[in-house]
Design an enzyme around this catalytic site. Structure first.
Site, PDB file in Angstrom:
ATOM      1  N   HIS A   1      -3.289  -2.792  -4.227  1.00 45.62           N
ATOM      2  CA  HIS A   1      -2.007  -2.179  -4.600  1.00 45.62           C
ATOM      3  C   HIS A   1      -1.035  -3.252  -5.064  1.00 45.62           C
ATOM      4  O   HIS A   1      -0.862  -4.286  -4.418  1.00 45.62           O
ATOM      5  CB  HIS A   1      -1.398  -1.416  -3.423  1.00 45.62           C
ATOM      6  CG  HIS A   1      -0.130  -0.705  -3.789  1.00 45.62           C
ATOM      7  ND1 HIS A   1      -0.121   0.412  -4.588  1.00 45.62           N
ATOM      8  CD2 HIS A   1       1.171  -0.968  -3.497  1.00 45.62           C
ATOM      9  CE1 HIS A   1       1.138   0.810  -4.768  1.00 45.62           C
ATOM     10  NE2 HIS A   1       1.934  -0.016  -4.122  1.00 45.62           N
ATOM     11  N   SER A   2      -0.388  -3.019  -6.209  1.00 46.63           N
ATOM     12  CA  SER A   2       0.611  -3.918  -6.773  1.00 46.63           C
ATOM     13  C   SER A   2      -0.015  -5.300  -7.007  1.00 46.63           C
ATOM     14  O   SER A   2      -0.983  -5.405  -7.749  1.00 46.63           O
ATOM     15  CB  SER A   2       1.834  -3.964  -5.859  1.00 46.63           C
ATOM     16  OG  SER A   2       2.950  -4.516  -6.514  1.00 46.63           O
ATOM     17  N   MET A   3       0.491  -6.357  -6.394  1.00 39.41           N
ATOM     18  CA  MET A   3      -0.132  -7.664  -6.563  1.00 39.41           C
ATOM     19  C   MET A   3      -1.611  -7.614  -6.211  1.00 39.41           C
ATOM     20  O   MET A   3      -2.440  -8.306  -6.829  1.00 39.41           O
ATOM     21  CB  MET A   3       0.569  -8.714  -5.698  1.00 39.41           C
ATOM     22  CG  MET A   3       0.010 -10.126  -5.871  1.00 39.41           C
ATOM     23  SD  MET A   3       0.760 -11.368  -4.777  1.00 39.41           S
ATOM     24  CE  MET A   3      -0.122 -11.014  -3.244  1.00 39.41           C
TER      25      MET A   3
END
Length: 253
Positions: free
Chosen positions: A93-95
């Site tokens: 998720h995200s990074m």
């Protein structure tokens, strides 16, 4: 390298040694392995969920964080090699989505061990660059970013002592991800499933769609109502997608 030597990096909240497949879960900037406890609980014992604990937080707080995504991916790949005795998928998720992509590049290129699928959640495609400087802000500026994205427990944001403990890890992660660059033709052969919030201020519709250009394999995208942390409100639907796609991968052998 034996698996037990990776314990600093890997958490197994519901170990499933008999599972035919593993799912490596990579947290967002400032996040920790425990973010994926609910996913582990939901998918076990059908899936052996490995939650990654980055350096610089919780029980690894005394270790220096990593400020370069390439170095981060190199070290994480090394830690995952001992787990390649079974098929593996990655969820980030995200990074964590970018790390999943970069780790997959290394597994394919250096180890001939392509994961069965990458789940890229809450992140624009690797080559979709925005000029962002959250890592250069003062502490109050970073807290403001955390509040805007609504990804941090309100109890932490209200606890000065705890907040000061986690801010160094958040700044380190933002330094790594905001300085990351990928080329438009950087690709993996592993299939990619994109999960995105339709009101995410950090990922536009076009930036999420652009993941399609980063795989030579199968690609699909699932949009959900919500912002950057849309997955918190759609856990059941997301677990269904993940479970079905991993089951299909196991059947295909």
């Amino acid at each position: 390298m034996e698996k037990r030597n990776t314990s600093r990096w890997v958490r197994r909240y519901h170990a499933a040694d008999e599972s035919p497949i593993q799912l490596v879960c990579l947290p967002h900037a400032g996040g920790s392995a425990s973010f994926y406890f609910p996913m582990s609980q939901s998918l076990a014992p059908a899936v052996d969920v490995l939650s990654v604990q980055y350096p610089g937080r919780q029980d690894r707080r005394s270790e220096p964080g990593i400020t370069d995504i390439g170095v981060f991916a190199d070290r994480l790949t090394e830690q995952l090699v001992p787990w390649l005795d079974r098929p593996m998928a990655l969820f980030g998720h995200s990074m964590g989505a970018i790390l999943a992509f970069e780790v997959t590049r290394r597994l394919e290129r250096d180890h001939g061990a392509a994961p069965v699928r990458v789940f890229a959640s809450g992140r624009r495609s690797p080559a979709s660059h925005r000029h962002e400087t959250v890592h250069l802000r003062d502490d109050d500026g970073i807290v403001a970013e955390m509040r805007e994205l609504s990804g941090t427990d309100a109890r932490i944001l209200g606890d000065e002592e705890v907040l000061r403990m986690v801010l160094p890890a958040i700044r380190t992660d933002y330094t790594a991800i905001e300085n990351y660059r990928a080329a438009a033709d950087d690709r993996i052969d592993t299939p990619i499933t994109v999960l995105t919030g339709d009101a995410d201020p950090r990922t536009s519709r076009e930036e999420a769609d652009a993941w399609k250009g980063h795989t030579t394999g199968e690609y699909d995208i699932h949009r959900f109502p919500g912002g950057h942390f849309f997955l918190a409100n759609h856990q059941q639907s997301i677990m269904k997608i993940v479970s079905e796609q991993l089951s299909a991968a196991v059947r295909q052998g």
